[in-house]
Motif scaffolding. Sequence first.
Motif, PDB file in Angstrom:
ATOM      1  N   VAL A 263       0.837  -1.220  -0.285  1.00 23.71           N
ATOM      2  CA  VAL A 263      -0.032   0.184  -0.100  1.00 23.71           C
ATOM      3  C   VAL A 263       0.795   1.266  -0.107  1.00 23.71           C
ATOM      4  N   GLN A 264       0.516   2.235  -0.720  1.00 24.91           N
ATOM      5  CA  GLN A 264       1.233   3.391  -0.809  1.00 24.91           C
ATOM      6  C   GLN A 264       0.143   4.509  -0.348  1.00 24.91           C
ATOM      7  N   LEU A 265       0.824   5.466   0.672  1.00 21.97           N
ATOM      8  CA  LEU A 265       0.129   6.664   1.208  1.00 21.97           C
ATOM      9  C   LEU A 265       0.714   7.794   1.166  1.00 21.97           C
ATOM     10  N   VAL A 266      -0.143   8.583   0.608  1.00 21.99           N
ATOM     11  CA  VAL A 266       0.491  10.066   0.430  1.00 21.99           C
ATOM     12  C   VAL A 266      -0.448  11.102   1.066  1.00 21.99           C
ATOM     13  N   GLU A 267       0.260  11.902   2.210  1.00 24.20           N
ATOM     14  CA  GLU A 267      -0.664  12.752   2.860  1.00 24.20           C
ATOM     15  C   GLU A 267      -0.380  14.237   2.346  1.00 24.20           C
ATOM     16  N   SER A 268      -1.421  15.051   2.438  1.00 19.70           N
ATOM     17  CA  SER A 268      -1.316  16.365   2.084  1.00 19.70           C
ATOM     18  C   SER A 268      -2.325  17.300   2.969  1.00 19.70           C
ATOM     19  N   GLY A 269      -2.043  18.505   2.825  1.00 17.54           N
ATOM     20  CA  GLY A 269      -3.138  19.420   3.325  1.00 17.54           C
ATOM     21  C   GLY A 269      -2.403  20.118   4.840  1.00 17.54           C
ATOM     22  N   GLY A 270      -1.256  19.799   5.031  1.00 13.15           N
ATOM     23  CA  GLY A 270      -0.824  20.285   6.174  1.00 13.15           C
ATOM     24  C   GLY A 270      -0.163  21.851   6.060  1.00 13.15           C
ATOM     25  N   GLY A 271      -0.038  22.546   7.065  1.00 13.45           N
ATOM     26  CA  GLY A 271       0.242  23.827   6.919  1.00 13.45           C
ATOM     27  C   GLY A 271       0.470  24.515   8.117  1.00 13.45           C
ATOM     28  N   SER A 272       0.366  25.806   8.026  1.00  5.61           N
ATOM     29  CA  SER A 272       0.523  26.753   9.277  1.00  5.61           C
ATOM     30  C   SER A 272      -0.846  27.557   9.787  1.00  5.61           C
TER      31      SER A 272
ATOM     32  N   PHE B 176      -1.777   9.267  12.809  1.00  4.83           N
ATOM     33  CA  PHE B 176      -0.766   9.427  14.114  1.00  4.83           C
ATOM     34  C   PHE B 176      -0.056  10.794  13.847  1.00  4.83           C
ATOM     35  N   ARG B 177       0.527  11.195  14.930  1.00  2.00           N
ATOM     36  CA  ARG B 177       1.362  12.348  14.852  1.00  2.00           C
ATOM     37  C   ARG B 177       2.525  12.259  15.934  1.00  2.00           C
ATOM     38  N   GLN B 178       3.610  13.313  15.379  1.00  3.29           N
ATOM     39  CA  GLN B 178       4.810  12.994  16.119  1.00  3.29           C
ATOM     40  C   GLN B 178       5.112  14.614  16.434  1.00  3.29           C
ATOM     41  N   ALA B 179       5.399  15.175  17.678  1.00  2.00           N
ATOM     42  CA  ALA B 179       5.754  16.372  17.849  1.00  2.00           C
ATOM     43  C   ALA B 179       7.500  16.267  17.943  1.00  2.00           C
ATOM     44  N   PRO B 180       8.096  17.404  17.933  1.00  2.00           N
ATOM     45  CA  PRO B 180       9.548  17.476  18.075  1.00  2.00           C
ATOM     46  C   PRO B 180       9.889  16.773  19.619  1.00  2.00           C
ATOM     47  N   GLY B 181      10.846  16.048  19.800  1.00  2.00           N
ATOM     48  CA  GLY B 181      11.202  15.632  20.895  1.00  2.00           C
ATOM     49  C   GLY B 181      10.230  14.525  21.768  1.00  2.00           C
TER      50      GLY B 181
ATOM     51  N   THR C 255       0.706  20.921  17.125  1.00  2.00           N
ATOM     52  CA  THR C 255       1.706  20.995  16.453  1.00  2.00           C
ATOM     53  C   THR C 255       2.611  19.660  16.290  1.00  2.00           C
ATOM     54  N   ALA C 256       2.813  19.254  15.146  1.00  2.00           N
ATOM     55  CA  ALA C 256       3.486  17.930  14.777  1.00  2.00           C
ATOM     56  C   ALA C 256       3.436  17.629  13.357  1.00  2.00           C
ATOM     57  N   MET C 257       4.182  16.565  13.019  1.00  2.00           N
ATOM     58  CA  MET C 257       4.191  16.083  11.749  1.00  2.00           C
ATOM     59  C   MET C 257       3.145  14.859  11.660  1.00  2.00           C
ATOM     60  N   TYR C 258       2.080  14.724  10.982  1.00  2.00           N
ATOM     61  CA  TYR C 258       1.197  13.886  10.796  1.00  2.00           C
ATOM     62  C   TYR C 258       1.148  12.899   9.907  1.00  2.00           C
ATOM     63  N   TYR C 259       1.095  11.677  10.161  1.00  2.00           N
ATOM     64  CA  TYR C 259       1.282  10.397   9.333  1.00  2.00           C
ATOM     65  C   TYR C 259      -0.114   9.872   9.077  1.00  2.00           C
ATOM     66  N   CYS C 260      -0.398   9.186   7.999  1.00  2.00           N
ATOM     67  CA  CYS C 260      -1.479   8.059   7.906  1.00  2.00           C
ATOM     68  C   CYS C 260      -0.897   6.870   7.881  1.00  2.00           C
ATOM     69  N   ALA C 261      -1.588   5.940   8.379  1.00  2.00           N
ATOM     70  CA  ALA C 261      -1.008   4.507   8.471  1.00  2.00           C
ATOM     71  C   ALA C 261      -2.453   3.669   8.072  1.00  2.00           C
TER      72      ALA C 261
ATOM     73  N   THR D 218       2.906  14.971   6.781  1.00  2.00           N
ATOM     74  CA  THR D 218       2.588  16.393   6.472  1.00  2.00           C
ATOM     75  C   THR D 218       2.598  17.168   7.926  1.00  2.00           C
ATOM     76  N   GLN D 219       3.301  18.025   7.656  1.00  2.00           N
ATOM     77  CA  GLN D 219       3.457  18.893   8.896  1.00  2.00           C
ATOM     78  C   GLN D 219       2.356  20.125   9.077  1.00  2.00           C
ATOM     79  N   VAL D 220       2.144  20.066  10.351  1.00  2.00           N
ATOM     80  CA  VAL D 220       1.017  20.910  11.050  1.00  2.00           C
ATOM     81  C   VAL D 220       1.503  21.692  11.935  1.00  2.00           C
ATOM     82  N   THR D 221       1.568  22.999  12.029  1.00  2.00           N
ATOM     83  CA  THR D 221       1.975  23.914  12.743  1.00  2.00           C
ATOM     84  C   THR D 221       1.000  25.003  13.327  1.00  2.00           C
ATOM     85  N   VAL D 222       0.621  25.010  14.514  1.00  6.18           N
ATOM     86  CA  VAL D 222      -0.321  25.932  14.997  1.00  6.18           C
ATOM     87  C   VAL D 222       0.309  27.060  16.027  1.00  6.18           C
ATOM     88  N   SER D 223       0.255  28.268  15.877  1.00 10.11           N
ATOM     89  CA  SER D 223       1.107  29.305  16.201  1.00 10.11           C
ATOM     90  C   SER D 223      -0.164  29.803  17.283  1.00 10.11           C
TER      91      SER D 223
END
Length: 125
Positions: free
Chosen positions: A2-11, A37-42, A90-96, A119-124
Amino acid sequence: QVQLVESGGGSVQTGGSLRLSCAASGDTKRYVNMAWFRQAPGKEREGVAIIEGDGRTTYADSVKGRFTISQDTAKKTLYLQMSRLKPEDTAMYYCAAASMGLRLDLMIESDFAYWGQGTQVTVSS
Protein backbone atom coordinates in the motif's frame (compact mmCIF):
# COMPACT_ATOMS: atom_id res chain seq x y z
CA GLN A 1 1.66 -3.30 -0.73
CA VAL A 2 0.00 0.00 0.00
CA GLN A 3 1.24 3.47 -0.84
CA LEU A 4 0.05 6.38 1.29
CA VAL A 5 0.52 10.05 0.46
CA GLU A 6 -0.56 12.75 2.91
CA SER A 7 -1.36 16.35 2.06
CA GLY A 8 -3.11 19.34 3.54
CA GLY A 9 -0.73 20.34 6.28
CA GLY A 10 0.24 23.93 6.89
CA SER A 11 0.49 26.73 9.38
CA VAL A 12 -2.54 28.12 11.18
CA GLN A 13 -3.27 30.21 14.23
CA THR A 14 -4.82 28.89 17.41
CA GLY A 15 -8.48 28.15 16.87
CA GLY A 16 -8.06 27.56 13.17
CA SER A 17 -8.90 24.53 11.08
CA LEU A 18 -7.16 22.26 8.61
CA ARG A 19 -8.16 19.16 6.69
CA LEU A 20 -5.55 16.53 6.05
CA SER A 21 -5.91 14.02 3.25
CA CYS A 22 -4.23 10.68 2.69
CA ALA A 23 -4.45 9.13 -0.75
CA ALA A 24 -4.06 5.36 -0.79
CA SER A 25 -3.11 3.07 -3.64
CA GLY A 26 -2.18 -0.57 -3.98
CA ASP A 27 -3.69 -3.41 -1.93
CA THR A 28 -6.27 -1.18 -0.24
CA LYS A 29 -8.92 -3.92 -0.09
CA ARG A 30 -6.80 -5.84 2.37
CA TYR A 31 -5.58 -2.95 4.49
CA VAL A 32 -8.92 -1.46 5.46
CA ASN A 33 -8.10 -0.07 8.89
CA MET A 34 -6.77 3.44 8.56
CA ALA A 35 -5.40 5.78 11.18
CA TRP A 36 -3.73 9.11 11.75
CA PHE A 37 -0.69 9.41 13.99
CA ARG A 38 1.38 12.43 14.89
CA GLN A 39 4.83 13.12 16.22
CA ALA A 40 5.84 16.37 17.84
CA PRO A 41 9.50 17.38 18.17
CA GLY A 42 11.15 15.48 20.99
CA LYS A 43 8.12 13.28 21.58
CA GLU A 44 7.10 9.78 20.63
CA ARG A 45 4.65 9.20 17.83
CA GLU A 46 1.08 8.87 19.09
CA GLY A 47 -2.20 7.72 17.65
CA VAL A 48 -4.69 10.47 16.91
CA ALA A 49 -7.67 8.72 15.33
CA ILE A 50 -8.58 5.47 13.63
CA ILE A 51 -11.39 4.35 11.39
CA GLU A 52 -11.71 0.59 11.27
CA GLY A 53 -13.00 -1.48 8.39
CA ASP A 54 -16.46 -1.69 9.93
CA GLY A 55 -16.65 2.08 10.29
CA ARG A 56 -15.91 2.32 13.99
CA THR A 57 -13.87 5.34 14.97
CA THR A 58 -11.68 5.99 17.98
CA TYR A 59 -9.98 9.22 18.99
CA ALA A 60 -7.21 10.15 21.34
CA ASP A 61 -8.61 12.00 24.35
CA SER A 62 -6.60 15.08 23.41
CA VAL A 63 -8.48 15.53 20.13
CA LYS A 64 -11.99 14.29 20.95
CA GLY A 65 -14.61 16.79 19.92
CA ARG A 66 -12.15 18.72 17.75
CA PHE A 67 -10.95 16.22 15.13
CA THR A 68 -13.00 14.02 12.82
CA ILE A 69 -11.66 11.09 10.85
CA SER A 70 -13.46 9.99 7.71
CA GLN A 71 -12.83 8.27 4.44
CA ASP A 72 -14.07 8.22 0.88
CA THR A 73 -13.71 4.60 -0.15
CA ALA A 74 -14.45 5.36 -3.78
CA LYS A 75 -11.60 7.85 -3.89
CA LYS A 76 -9.44 5.69 -1.58
CA THR A 77 -8.79 8.77 0.51
CA LEU A 78 -8.61 9.19 4.26
CA TYR A 79 -9.31 12.55 5.87
CA LEU A 80 -8.70 14.23 9.17
CA GLN A 81 -10.74 17.36 9.77
CA MET A 82 -9.06 19.34 12.52
CA SER A 83 -10.86 22.22 14.22
CA ARG A 84 -10.13 24.46 17.17
CA LEU A 85 -6.45 23.77 16.74
CA LYS A 86 -4.07 24.38 19.61
CA PRO A 87 -0.30 24.92 19.66
CA GLU A 88 0.07 21.46 21.20
CA ASP A 89 -1.37 19.99 18.00
CA THR A 90 1.81 21.04 16.22
CA ALA A 91 3.39 17.88 14.83
CA MET A 92 4.15 15.84 11.77
CA TYR A 93 0.99 13.93 10.92
CA TYR A 94 1.15 10.49 9.35
CA CYS A 95 -1.50 8.21 7.98
CA ALA A 96 -1.10 4.46 8.42
CA ALA A 97 -2.82 1.29 7.25
CA ALA A 98 -3.40 -2.03 9.01
CA SER A 99 -4.90 -5.26 7.75
CA MET A 100 -6.05 -6.67 11.05
CA GLY A 101 -5.48 -6.55 14.78
CA LEU A 102 -7.16 -7.46 18.02
CA ARG A 103 -7.25 -3.98 19.47
CA LEU A 104 -6.65 -1.54 16.65
CA ASP A 105 -8.51 1.08 18.67
CA LEU A 106 -5.42 1.26 20.87
CA MET A 107 -3.52 2.59 17.86
CA ILE A 108 -0.29 0.72 18.49
CA GLU A 109 2.30 1.53 15.85
CA SER A 110 3.42 -2.06 15.32
CA ASP A 111 -0.08 -3.02 14.16
CA PHE A 112 0.24 -0.73 11.14
CA ALA A 113 2.20 -2.09 8.21
CA TYR A 114 2.21 0.92 5.91
CA TRP A 115 2.93 4.57 6.56
CA GLY A 116 2.92 7.77 4.60
CA GLN A 117 5.76 10.27 4.57
CA GLY A 118 3.93 12.76 6.77
CA THR A 119 2.59 16.28 6.49
CA GLN A 120 3.55 19.07 8.86
CA VAL A 121 0.97 20.93 10.92
CA THR A 122 2.07 24.03 12.81
CA VAL A 123 -0.27 25.93 15.10
CA SER A 124 0.89 29.30 16.36
CA SER A 125 -0.46 31.09 19.41
